[in-house]
Design an enzyme around this catalytic site. Structure first.
Site, short mmCIF file in Angstrom:
data_model
loop_
_atom_site.label_atom_id
_atom_site.label_comp_id
_atom_site.label_asym_id
_atom_site.label_seq_id
_atom_site.Cartn_x
_atom_site.Cartn_y
_atom_site.Cartn_z
N HIS A 1 0.81 -1.22 0.00
CA HIS A 1 0.00 0.00 0.00
C HIS A 1 0.85 1.27 0.00
O HIS A 1 0.37 2.34 -0.35
CB HIS A 1 -0.99 0.01 1.17
CG HIS A 1 -0.39 0.23 2.51
ND1 HIS A 1 -0.22 -0.78 3.43
CD2 HIS A 1 0.07 1.34 3.11
CE1 HIS A 1 0.32 -0.28 4.53
NE2 HIS A 1 0.50 1.00 4.36
N ASP B 1 0.08 -7.59 1.30
CA ASP B 1 0.55 -6.22 1.49
C ASP B 1 2.07 -6.13 1.50
O ASP B 1 2.67 -5.41 2.28
CB ASP B 1 -0.02 -5.62 2.78
CG ASP B 1 0.10 -4.09 2.82
OD1 ASP B 1 0.24 -3.48 1.75
OD2 ASP B 1 0.09 -3.52 3.93
N GLY C 1 3.32 6.81 8.00
CA GLY C 1 4.66 7.03 7.49
C GLY C 1 5.63 5.93 7.82
O GLY C 1 6.71 5.88 7.26
N ASN C 2 5.25 5.02 8.70
CA ASN C 2 6.15 3.93 9.06
C ASN C 2 5.76 2.61 8.44
O ASN C 2 6.34 1.57 8.75
CB ASN C 2 6.22 3.76 10.58
CG ASN C 2 7.07 4.83 11.20
OD1 ASN C 2 6.52 5.82 11.65
ND2 ASN C 2 8.36 4.68 11.20
N SER C 3 4.79 2.61 7.57
CA SER C 3 4.45 1.38 6.85
C SER C 3 5.67 0.83 6.14
O SER C 3 6.40 1.56 5.49
CB SER C 3 3.38 1.67 5.81
OG SER C 3 2.18 2.00 6.40
N LEU D 1 -8.33 -23.26 -1.54
CA LEU D 1 -8.99 -24.52 -1.22
C LEU D 1 -10.42 -24.54 -1.74
O LEU D 1 -10.92 -25.59 -2.14
CB LEU D 1 -8.98 -24.75 0.29
CG LEU D 1 -9.59 -26.06 0.81
CD1 LEU D 1 -8.89 -27.27 0.16
CD2 LEU D 1 -9.48 -26.14 2.33
N GLY D 2 -11.10 -23.38 -1.75
CA GLY D 2 -12.45 -23.33 -2.29
C GLY D 2 -13.54 -23.64 -1.29
O GLY D 2 -14.48 -24.39 -1.58
N VAL D 3 -13.41 -23.07 -0.08
CA VAL D 3 -14.45 -23.24 0.94
C VAL D 3 -14.75 -21.90 1.59
O VAL D 3 -13.93 -20.99 1.58
CB VAL D 3 -14.02 -24.24 2.04
CG1 VAL D 3 -13.89 -25.64 1.48
CG2 VAL D 3 -12.74 -23.80 2.72
#
Length: 496
Positions: free
Chosen positions: A143, A173, A244-246, A301-303
Site C-alpha cells: 500500500h 501487502d 509514514g512507518n508502513s 482450497l475453495g471453501v
C-alpha cells in the site's frame, strides 16, 4: 477501526498507509528483591540474580543503516471547475482543497452548471522499508507504493535513489523494490516461529516523515487474523506505529528482522497500543516469487468457513471449540474434489493445527497452487483425513462466512414446511425445509423467516420429524445450516 498507515498532510487523517514510530529508552534493571535461601553458616550467601533489558542503542546503531525512507509520487483524477475560481494546481491534501470544492459545488447548484473537467492531481506519500540484499533489494508494504509513478529511496547516509517496483502483492501487502547500488547494509532475516509472545521487539521507520525514528515494545500475540486480511497471520505488538512507518522492519533483540510493520487498530487514526506486522517468513516467500517471476501466487482450497464457538463445539461433539467450520463448498473446486462437505470441521492442515477459522486461509494462502495437502477433519463425530490438491487464488477467492448471531434458551422455535419443487429450483437446492416462523432460541440466534434449513448438526434436513429427532437427541445446542439470499452459513442455537 483498522488503519493502514501512509501519510496525508493532515496528521489526524491517517487513511492511506501504515508504519511505526517511537523513541526508545535504554537502560538496565537489577532485581533488588530476590530472597536467598537459607544456607549453612560456613557458606557464602547466594548472589541475587540480575535481570537486564536489551541494549536498544546497540541494536539501533548496528542495524538502522539498513532501514530506508520511501517517498512516493503519483496522481489521482479529480473534477476541477474551469475559470478564475478553479482549483487547478491545488494539492488535494491541502486543508483548503475540500473547502473550495464544496464552495464551488454550492455555487453550481445556485448559479447554474459550470464547466467541469477531469484532471490529474498530484498525490504524495511516505513510508519505510528495509534492505534485504546488498545489491539493492528492498521490502516494504504494497500500500506504500500503490499507484506510484515515481518512488524515491533515501538511505541513512542521505543518498537518494530512484527505485523500481519489481512487484507487489495486495493479498499480503508486500512489495519489492530495487535500487541501483552495491555493497549496501542489510538486515538479517529471523525466524517467526522462534518469536515468543512477551519478547522484546524494536521498530525503526519514518513516522510523519521523521526519519530513523525508533520504538520498542513486546510481542502481544501471534497468528492474528484481521478482517479482509485472510492471507496473513499477523504479529501483534504494542510497539507504537503511526502514518509514514508502513513497511518498516520489526526487529528482535538479536538484530534480526521478524516482521514488516503494516497496520494499526485505532479510533483516532493514530497509535493506540495495538499494532500489526506481517511475519517475515510470509514476506520472504512473496519476495522470492516476485524476484523470480514478477508476481506472487497463492493457493486456494475453495471453501467458506466460520468460527467454531462453544455452541458449535457442543453441537458437533467436539472436545474444544477449535477449527474451521465449513459452511459452503465451491462446486468443482479443490475442496469439492477432495470430498469436503458443509458441516465438516477442519482441525489440521499437514499436521498444523487450525485453532481459529482465520488460521485456515492464512495457512493455505502461503502454499503454492497445485500443491497437495492432508486435511484432518471432524465429521459426524469422527476424525477423518482427506487429501486435496490446491487451486490458484487468482481464479477465485475463498471466503470466510461471518456470523455474529447470539443464542437463546429453551425449545428450538421453528415452524417448518417442505419446499415445493419450484421453490427448490429457485433456491438451487436438492432438499431442505422452508422456515416459515421463528421464535424463541432460533429467533435470538438470528434465524429469519424465509431462510431455508438445509441441515441440523450436519444431518441433511429432509423432514420435520427428522429435525425433531435431532433436537431431541441434542444436549446443549444445535448447529443449523441455513441458506439465505444464496449464501450458506451455520447458526448455533443454544437449547438450554
Amino acid at each position: 477501526m483498522k488503519t493502514s498507515l501512509t501519510s496525508p498532510r493532515a496528521l489526524v487523517l491517517s487513511l492511506a498507509a501504515a508504519g511505526v514510530i517511537g523513541a526508545v529508552a535504554t537502560g538496565a534493571y537489577t532485581s533488588a528483591n530476590a530472597v536467598a535461601s537459607p544456607a549453612p553458616a560456613a557458606s557464602a550467601p547466594a548472589a541475587a540474580p540480575q535481570v537486564s533489558m536489551p541494549d536498544f542503542s546497540t541494536i539501533t546503531a548496528r542495524h538502522a543503516p539498513a532501514v530506508v525512507n520511501i517517498s512516493v509520487t503519483g496522481t489521482t483524477k479529480t473534477a476541477a471547475a474551469e475559470g478564475p475560481q478553479g482549483m487547478q494546481g491545488m494539492d488535494p491534501s491541502d486543508p483548503m482543497y475540500e473547502f473550495f470544492r464544496r464552495f464551488q459545488g454550492q455555487g453550481q447548484g445556485q448559479g447554474g452548471q459550470r464547466g467541469q473537467q477531469q484532471r490529474e492531481a498530484p498525490v504524495r506519500g511516505q513510508g519505510s522499508g528495509f534492505i534485504v540484499s546488498a545489491d539493492g533489494i528492498i521490502l516494504t508494504n504494497a500500500h506504500v507504493v500503490k499507484d506510484a509513478k515515481e518512488v524515491t529511496v533515501k538511505l541513512t547516509d542521505r543518498r537518494e535513489f530512484r527505485a523500481k517496483v519489481l512487484g507487489s502483492d495486495a493479498k499480503t501487502d508486500v512489495a519489492v523494490l530495487k535500487i541501483d547500488a552495491k555493497n549496501l547494509p542489510t538486515l538479517s532475516v529471523g525466524n517467526t516461529k522462534d518469536l515468543k509472545v512477551g519478547e522484546w521487539v524494536l521498530a525503526i521507520g519514518s513516522p510523519f516523515g521523521f526519519e530513523n525514528t525508533v520504538t520498542a515494545g513486546v510481542v502481544s500475540a501471534k497468528g492474528r487474523s484481521l478482517p479482509d486480511d485472510g492471507y496473513v497471520p499477523f504479529i501483534q505488538t504494542d510497539v507504537a506505529v503511526n502514518p509514514g512507518n508502513s513497511g518498516g522492519p520489526l526487529i528482535n533483540t538479536r538484530g534480526e528482522v521478524v516482521g514488516i510493520n503494516s497496520q494499526i487498530y485505532s479510533r483516532s487514526g493514530g497509535y493506540q497500543g495495538v499494532s500489526f506486522a506481517i511475519p517475515i517468513d510470509v514476506a520472504i516467500q512473496v519476495k522470492d516469487q516476485i524476484v523470480a517471476t514478477g508476481k506472487a501466487s497463492h493457493a486456494r482450497l475453495g471453501v467458506a468457513v466460520q468460527e467454531v464457538n462453544q455452541a458449535f463445539a457442543d453441537s458437533f461433539k467436539l472436545d474444544r471449540p477449535e477449527g474451521a467450520l465449513v459452511s459452503n463448498v465451491e462446486k468443482g473446486g479443490p475442496a469439492d474434489e477432495a470430498g469436503l462437505r458443509s458441516g465438516d470441521v477442519i482441525r489440521k492442515v499437514d499436521g498444523e493445527p487450525i485453532v481459529a477459522s482465520g488460521d485456515l486461509p492464512a495457512l493455505i494462502g502461503q502454499k503454492k497452487p497445485g500443491s497437495k495437502i492432508t486435511l484432518e477433519i471432524w465429521r459426524q463425530g469422527q476424525r477423518e483425513e482427506l487429501s486435496a490438491k490446491l487451486g490458484d487464488s487468482a481464479e477465485k477467492s475463498a471466503t470466510v462466512a461471518k456470523n455474529d448471531s447470539g443464542a437463546g434458551q429453551g425449545k428450538l422455535g421453528l415452524a417448518l414446511r417442505p419446499l415445493q419443487p419450484q421453490e427448490q429450483r429457485e433456491a438451487a437446492v436438492d432438499g431442505g425445509l422452508l422456515i416459515q416462523e421463528v421464535g424463541g432460541p432460533a429467533a435470538m440466534a438470528g434465524v429469519q423467516p424465509g431462510d431455508v434449513l438445509l441441515a441440523i448438526n450436519g444431518t441433511p434436513a429432509k423432514s420435520i420429524e427428522q429435525v425433531r429427532e435431532v433436537v431431541a437427541k441434542a444436549d446443549k445446542s444445535v448447529a443449523l445450516l441455513i441458506q439465505r439470499d444464496g449464501d450458506k452459513i451455520f447458526v448455533p442455537v443454544r437449547l438450554g
